[in-house]
Design a protein around this motif. Structure first.
Motif, PDB file in Angstrom:
ATOM      1  N   ALA A   1       1.139  -0.666   0.362  1.00 45.93           N
ATOM      2  CA  ALA A   1       0.109   0.178  -0.342  1.00 45.93           C
ATOM      3  C   ALA A   1       1.085   0.900  -0.226  1.00 45.93           C
ATOM      4  CB  ALA A   1      -0.672  -0.142   0.991  1.00 45.93           C
ATOM      5  N   LEU A   2       1.652   0.784   0.904  1.00 43.66           N
ATOM      6  CA  LEU A   2       2.289   3.165   1.005  1.00 43.66           C
ATOM      7  C   LEU A   2       3.500   2.314  -0.408  1.00 43.66           C
ATOM      8  CD1 LEU A   2       4.556   2.547   4.725  1.00 43.66           C
ATOM      9  CD2 LEU A   2       2.773   3.877   3.368  1.00 43.66           C
TER      10      LEU A   2
ATOM     11  N   THR B   1       1.151   3.789  -3.087  1.00 50.80           N
ATOM     12  CA  THR B   1       0.313   5.529  -2.267  1.00 50.80           C
ATOM     13  C   THR B   1       1.781   6.270  -2.918  1.00 50.80           C
ATOM     14  OG1 THR B   1      -0.606   4.500  -0.972  1.00 50.80           O
ATOM     15  CG2 THR B   1      -0.147   7.081  -0.646  1.00 50.80           C
TER      16      THR B   1
ATOM     17  N   THR C   1       1.341   8.934  -5.568  1.00 45.79           N
ATOM     18  CA  THR C   1       1.583  10.762  -5.042  1.00 45.79           C
ATOM     19  C   THR C   1       3.467  11.388  -6.224  1.00 45.79           C
ATOM     20  OG1 THR C   1       0.669   9.962  -3.103  1.00 45.79           O
ATOM     21  CG2 THR C   1       2.171  11.677  -3.250  1.00 45.79           C
TER      22      THR C   1
ATOM     23  N   ALA D   1      -3.083  11.170  -2.675  1.00 42.76           N
ATOM     24  CA  ALA D   1      -1.901  10.643  -1.273  1.00 42.76           C
ATOM     25  C   ALA D   1      -2.817  10.022  -0.557  1.00 42.76           C
ATOM     26  CB  ALA D   1      -0.989  11.602  -0.731  1.00 42.76           C
ATOM     27  N   LEU D   2      -4.279  10.604   0.122  1.00 40.13           N
ATOM     28  CA  LEU D   2      -4.826  10.203   0.998  1.00 40.13           C
ATOM     29  C   LEU D   2      -5.688   9.199   0.889  1.00 40.13           C
ATOM     30  CD1 LEU D   2      -5.990  12.984   4.076  1.00 40.13           C
ATOM     31  CD2 LEU D   2      -4.089  10.930   3.959  1.00 40.13           C
TER      32      LEU D   2
ATOM     33  N   THR E   1      -5.790   7.824  -2.198  1.00 38.81           N
ATOM     34  CA  THR E   1      -4.677   6.561  -3.039  1.00 38.81           C
ATOM     35  C   THR E   1      -4.335   5.401  -2.211  1.00 38.81           C
ATOM     36  OG1 THR E   1      -3.278   7.835  -4.556  1.00 38.81           O
ATOM     37  CG2 THR E   1      -2.621   6.037  -4.101  1.00 38.81           C
ATOM     38  N   GLY E   2      -3.718   6.449  -0.563  1.00 43.54           N
ATOM     39  CA  GLY E   2      -3.732   5.497   0.856  1.00 43.54           C
ATOM     40  C   GLY E   2      -4.952   4.385   1.088  1.00 43.54           C
TER      41      GLY E   2
ATOM     42  N   SER F   1      -4.531   2.024  -2.274  1.00 41.44           N
ATOM     43  CA  SER F   1      -4.211   1.105  -2.258  1.00 41.44           C
ATOM     44  C   SER F   1      -4.453  -0.239  -0.764  1.00 41.44           C
ATOM     45  CB  SER F   1      -2.766   1.303  -1.827  1.00 41.44           C
ATOM     46  OG  SER F   1      -2.790   2.693  -2.985  1.00 41.44           O
ATOM     47  N   TRP F   2      -4.230   0.372   0.071  1.00 43.30           N
ATOM     48  CA  TRP F   2      -4.932  -0.640   1.109  1.00 43.30           C
ATOM     49  C   TRP F   2      -5.894  -1.556   0.602  1.00 43.30           C
ATOM     50  CZ3 TRP F   2      -2.355  -1.946   5.674  1.00 43.30           C
ATOM     51  CH2 TRP F   2      -3.378  -2.659   6.677  1.00 43.30           C
TER      52      TRP F   2
END
Length: 458
Positions: free
Chosen positions: A8-9, A12, A16, A159-160, A162-163, A166-167
């Motif tokens: 996930a990171l 992201t 980002t 970013a939030l 997408t995070g 992605s999670w």
């Protein structure tokens, strides 16, 4: 840090970074485009002013050429000639003073930004006049000032989002892998190799992982099954070996006790002791042979003339106890056939087959036949004896396995297992065909050796 969080990171960070780069490019492309339009307008106005002779550079003319946000100033080496409005003068860049048209960013006395174009006008070969056209950039700075926090906020929000996405996607992608891990844990806790990972998705990397994991479980289950069978066979081996050794030892000890009580040498007791000692010696020799096989020992092989070896074995087999006709059907071509083998072990394997044939054939004949088959030669021992039951045939090469009808004939149950091992050791195979009350055929196939050809031990 879990794999899901790392994925996930990673997603992201990548998205980002792509958005930040895009925002940076958008910011500078917008600024460049705006400044480029301003520069084109400044050049156009400057050249329109330059078309008039210095005598026509008067205030009305300049005001007609200048727009609402464009300011014109004409200067000479002596000072300012005229200007469209009284907003102050801009410095004359050194490059323009040297005779080169120049675009610069300037600020007025109040700190407001301007774009300035300085165009030299030549009289003869010398720059005598300079036309300077300026346009304010307050609007551009205001737009860029508002755009920067918007792009920053958009990047943070993206970013939030997408995070979070992605999670969720990483969790969905990791779900089959999680099932594999759970299945592995369940198998480790329950020791049940029959468990499998259910998967109905596409055959991508995760699908291949699940398929490989399930295939590995199939192999492990088969391996453990064969290992369990081997352990059971080993237990039977030890039990049967103990029983087979106990019987002759009991007989010998009984005869020794009898001789001690009788105080004389009884020929019959001595004969029993000699027979049982010979039987025990044979059993120990065969047990030692199987132990060597289990240890992976492989004797050195060398080229052998198969015909001579078979004939020698058959001559020795004449001395074996038998009451039937013994036939040899060996072609002369067999004398020219070479095999890569160990003479002593091949003799033992053939003698085992012949001894079995004589032992279980009470009438008829025992025949040794040879012939070419594919890239090898096959030796057959054919008897007309009692035959082997279909349920016993698949297990006759197992150690210590003897059919019920054969147990009364004595023997150790290791002979055919040793013969099969000898065949495999020479890169060949031993097979059996049989029908009850019609006889059996044991076929020993060996690869033919050709000079210069190396065959590894099987």
């Amino acid at each position: 840090m879990s794999l899901r969080l790392r994925l996930a990171l990673l997603y992201t960070a990548q998205l980002t970074a792509a958005l930040v780069i895009f925002s940076f490019l958008l910011y500078w492309v917008f600024r460049w485009s705006y400044v480029n339009q301003v520069d084109a307008n400044l050049r156009s106005v400057a050249w329109d002013v330059a078309k008039g002779a210095p005598l026509t550079w008067n205030l009305p003319t300049l005001r007609s050429l200048a727009g609402r946000s464009t300011f014109i100033l004409v200067r000479s080496t002596q000072g300012v000639v005229t200007q469209s409005s009284d907003f102050g003068t801009f410095p004359l860049p050194a490059e323009a003073r040297a005779g080169k048209a120049t675009l610069t960013f300037e600020r007025d006395a109040y700190g407001e930004p301007y774009r300035l174009y300085s165009l030299p006008v030549y009289v003869g070969d010398t720059p005598t006049y300079w036309i300077q056209v300026a346009q304010p950039l307050q609007l551009l700075e205001q737009v860029l000032r508002r755009l920067r926090p918007l792009l920053t906020a958009a990047a943070v929000a993206f970013a939030l989002i997408t995070g979070a996405v992605s999670w969720l996607l990483a969790g969905r992608a990791m779900r089959p892998i999680q099932r594999v891990a759970e299945a592995a844990e369940a198998i480790g806790e329950s020791a049940d190799l029959g468990l499998r990972v259910p998967y109905k998705g596409p055959q991508d990397e995760v699908g291949r992982l699940v398929h490989t994991f399930n295939g590995m479980l199939d192999q492990l289950q088969d391996l453990y099954g064969r290992l369990g069978a081997a352990v059971d066979a080993q237990k039977r081996f030890v039990a049967d070996a103990s029983h087979e050794l106990r019987t002759p030892l009991t007989i010998i000890r009984g005869n020794i006790d009898y001789l001690e009580r009788a105080g004389t040498l009884d020929p019959e007791a001595l004969a029993d002791m000699k027979s049982e000692a010979a039987r025990m010696s044979q059993l120990l020799e065969e047990l030692l042979a199987m132990a060597r096989a289990d240890a992976g020992q492989k004797p050195e092989l060398e080229p052998l003339a198969l015909g001579l070896l078979v004939r020698d074995v058959c001559n020795k087999a004449q001395a074996l106890p038998h009451q039937v006709e013994f036939r040899l059907e060996l072609p002369e071509a067999l004398d020219r056939v070479m095999v890569l083998g160990h003479a002593e072990w091949l003799r033992r394997a053939l003698l085992i087959l012949l001894d079995n044939a004589f032992k279980y054939t009470s009438s008829g004949s025992v025949t040794v036949r040879a012939g070419r088959q594919g890239d090898g030669v096959v030796l057959q021992v054919i008897d007309t004896g009692q035959g082997i039951a279909p349920e016993d045939l698949p297990r006759i090469f197992d150690r210590f396995y003897r059919a019920d009808r054969a147990r009364s004939r004595g023997g150790t149950g290791l002979g055919l297992a040793i013969a099969s091992w000898v065949a495999g050791m020479h890169g060949g195979r031993l097979t059996a065909e049989s029908k009850l009350r019609e006889g059996s055929t044991f076929s020993l196939w060996l690869p033919v050796y050709r000079p210069g050809e190396q065959r590894p031990n099987s």
